[in-house]
Design a protein around this motif. Sequence first.
Motif, PDB file in Angstrom:
ATOM      1  N   TYR A  57     -35.739  -3.159   8.027  1.00  0.00           N
ATOM      2  CA  TYR A  57     -36.231  -2.306   6.944  1.00  0.00           C
ATOM      3  C   TYR A  57     -37.613  -2.697   6.461  1.00  0.00           C
ATOM      4  CZ  TYR A  57     -31.511  -0.582   6.900  1.00  0.00           C
ATOM      5  OH  TYR A  57     -30.327  -0.027   7.277  1.00  0.00           O
ATOM      6  N   VAL A  58     -38.269  -3.626   7.157  1.00  0.00           N
ATOM      7  CA  VAL A  58     -39.567  -4.103   6.717  1.00  0.00           C
ATOM      8  C   VAL A  58     -40.599  -2.973   6.638  1.00  0.00           C
ATOM      9  CG1 VAL A  58     -40.497  -4.769   8.967  1.00  0.00           C
ATOM     10  CG2 VAL A  58     -41.196  -6.000   6.914  1.00  0.00           C
ATOM     11  N   ALA A  59     -40.485  -1.971   7.474  1.00  0.00           N
ATOM     12  CA  ALA A  59     -41.482  -0.906   7.516  1.00  0.00           C
ATOM     13  C   ALA A  59     -41.193   0.228   6.534  1.00  0.00           C
ATOM     14  CB  ALA A  59     -41.576  -0.342   8.930  1.00  0.00           C
ATOM     15  N   LEU A  60     -40.089   0.165   5.816  1.00  0.00           N
ATOM     16  CA  LEU A  60     -39.755   1.238   4.884  1.00  0.00           C
ATOM     17  C   LEU A  60     -40.569   1.134   3.602  1.00  0.00           C
ATOM     18  CD1 LEU A  60     -35.853   1.437   5.053  1.00  0.00           C
ATOM     19  CD2 LEU A  60     -37.515   2.849   6.243  1.00  0.00           C
ATOM     20  N   SER A  61     -41.051   2.276   3.149  1.00  0.00           N
ATOM     21  CA  SER A  61     -41.711   2.311   1.845  1.00  0.00           C
ATOM     22  C   SER A  61     -40.631   2.306   0.763  1.00  0.00           C
ATOM     23  CB  SER A  61     -42.560   3.581   1.722  1.00  0.00           C
ATOM     24  OG  SER A  61     -41.717   4.718   1.641  1.00  0.00           O
ATOM     25  N   GLU A  62     -41.036   2.143  -0.474  1.00  0.00           N
ATOM     26  CA  GLU A  62     -40.071   2.169  -1.575  1.00  0.00           C
ATOM     27  C   GLU A  62     -39.367   3.523  -1.641  1.00  0.00           C
ATOM     28  OE1 GLU A  62     -39.782   1.558  -6.409  1.00  0.00           O
ATOM     29  OE2 GLU A  62     -41.645   1.090  -5.381  1.00  0.00           O
ATOM     30  N   ASN A  63     -40.105   4.605  -1.451  1.00  0.00           N
ATOM     31  CA  ASN A  63     -39.505   5.949  -1.485  1.00  0.00           C
ATOM     32  C   ASN A  63     -38.487   6.138  -0.364  1.00  0.00           C
ATOM     33  OD1 ASN A  63     -40.914   6.759  -3.751  1.00  0.00           O
ATOM     34  ND2 ASN A  63     -42.558   7.749  -2.594  1.00  0.00           N
ATOM     35  N   GLU A  64     -38.814   5.632   0.835  1.00  0.00           N
ATOM     36  CA  GLU A  64     -37.882   5.732   1.952  1.00  0.00           C
ATOM     37  C   GLU A  64     -36.601   4.938   1.669  1.00  0.00           C
ATOM     38  OE1 GLU A  64     -40.864   6.242   5.782  1.00  0.00           O
ATOM     39  OE2 GLU A  64     -40.700   4.273   4.813  1.00  0.00           O
ATOM     40  N   MET A  65     -36.756   3.757   1.107  1.00  0.00           N
ATOM     41  CA  MET A  65     -35.592   2.934   0.787  1.00  0.00           C
ATOM     42  C   MET A  65     -34.733   3.629  -0.268  1.00  0.00           C
ATOM     43  SD  MET A  65     -33.768   0.259   1.288  1.00  0.00           S
ATOM     44  CE  MET A  65     -34.682  -1.038   2.075  1.00  0.00           C
ATOM     45  N   MET A  66     -35.363   4.175  -1.304  1.00  0.00           N
ATOM     46  CA  MET A  66     -34.614   4.866  -2.356  1.00  0.00           C
ATOM     47  C   MET A  66     -33.880   6.081  -1.790  1.00  0.00           C
ATOM     48  SD  MET A  66     -34.966   2.925  -4.862  1.00  0.00           S
ATOM     49  CE  MET A  66     -34.296   3.844  -6.211  1.00  0.00           C
ATOM     50  N   SER A  67     -34.515   6.787  -0.870  1.00  0.00           N
ATOM     51  CA  SER A  67     -33.887   7.942  -0.227  1.00  0.00           C
ATOM     52  C   SER A  67     -32.647   7.507   0.559  1.00  0.00           C
ATOM     53  CB  SER A  67     -34.891   8.631   0.701  1.00  0.00           C
ATOM     54  OG  SER A  67     -34.281   9.670   1.417  1.00  0.00           O
ATOM     55  N   LYS A  68     -32.758   6.386   1.290  1.00  0.00           N
ATOM     56  CA  LYS A  68     -31.605   5.887   2.041  1.00  0.00           C
ATOM     57  C   LYS A  68     -30.478   5.461   1.098  1.00  0.00           C
ATOM     58  CE  LYS A  68     -33.733   4.423   6.349  1.00  0.00           C
ATOM     59  NZ  LYS A  68     -32.858   5.187   7.227  1.00  0.00           N
ATOM     60  N   LEU A  69     -30.829   4.852  -0.022  1.00  0.00           N
ATOM     61  CA  LEU A  69     -29.806   4.452  -0.991  1.00  0.00           C
ATOM     62  C   LEU A  69     -29.101   5.674  -1.588  1.00  0.00           C
ATOM     63  CD1 LEU A  69     -31.640   1.531  -2.807  1.00  0.00           C
ATOM     64  CD2 LEU A  69     -29.627   1.360  -1.331  1.00  0.00           C
ATOM     65  N   GLU A  70     -29.864   6.706  -1.894  1.00  0.00           N
ATOM     66  CA  GLU A  70     -29.262   7.925  -2.438  1.00  0.00           C
ATOM     67  C   GLU A  70     -28.326   8.565  -1.421  1.00  0.00           C
ATOM     68  OE1 GLU A  70     -27.991  10.774  -4.866  1.00  0.00           O
ATOM     69  OE2 GLU A  70     -29.216   9.055  -5.457  1.00  0.00           O
ATOM     70  N   LYS A  71     -28.736   8.604  -0.167  1.00  0.00           N
ATOM     71  CA  LYS A  71     -27.880   9.145   0.885  1.00  0.00           C
ATOM     72  C   LYS A  71     -26.597   8.328   0.998  1.00  0.00           C
ATOM     73  CE  LYS A  71     -28.119  10.758   5.640  1.00  0.00           C
ATOM     74  NZ  LYS A  71     -28.965  10.902   6.833  1.00  0.00           N
ATOM     75  N   SER A  72     -26.716   7.005   0.845  1.00  0.00           N
ATOM     76  CA  SER A  72     -25.539   6.140   0.886  1.00  0.00           C
ATOM     77  C   SER A  72     -24.580   6.465  -0.252  1.00  0.00           C
ATOM     78  CB  SER A  72     -25.952   4.672   0.797  1.00  0.00           C
ATOM     79  OG  SER A  72     -26.679   4.302   1.936  1.00  0.00           O
ATOM     80  N   ARG A  73     -25.134   6.690  -1.435  1.00  0.00           N
ATOM     81  CA  ARG A  73     -24.288   7.048  -2.588  1.00  0.00           C
ATOM     82  C   ARG A  73     -23.545   8.358  -2.324  1.00  0.00           C
ATOM     83  NH1 ARG A  73     -29.028   5.638  -5.422  1.00  0.00           N
ATOM     84  NH2 ARG A  73     -28.854   3.523  -6.237  1.00  0.00           N
TER      85      ARG A  73
END
Length: 97
Positions: A57-73
């Motif tokens: 996940y080193v290449a993920l931006s903060e927005n990309e990480m937040m998007s993945k977390l929301e999808k997980s939820r």
Amino acid sequence: MASTIQLRVDDELKKKSDELFNALGTDTTTAIRMFLTQALAVNGFPFEVKRVNPNPYVALSENEMMSKLEKSREHAEKGMIKEASEVSRDMRDRYGL
């Protein structure tokens, strides 16, 4: 006719390799000969060579990480879940960790 291959390795690598191959009933020279023979037999390295990214996940931006977390939820709310041990195993397999 026989050819000679000379190479330099760290003393500790040589010592540990000698110990390993002796424990396996052979010597380092024979092990290197076996490596070369297998490389020819498989027409490449006789083992998988890959570049391992230690942090997928080193290449993920903060927005990309937040998007993945929301999808997980969203998945969790729908019951689309996996056991932690299964997720860990999948990540180790996928990223070579």
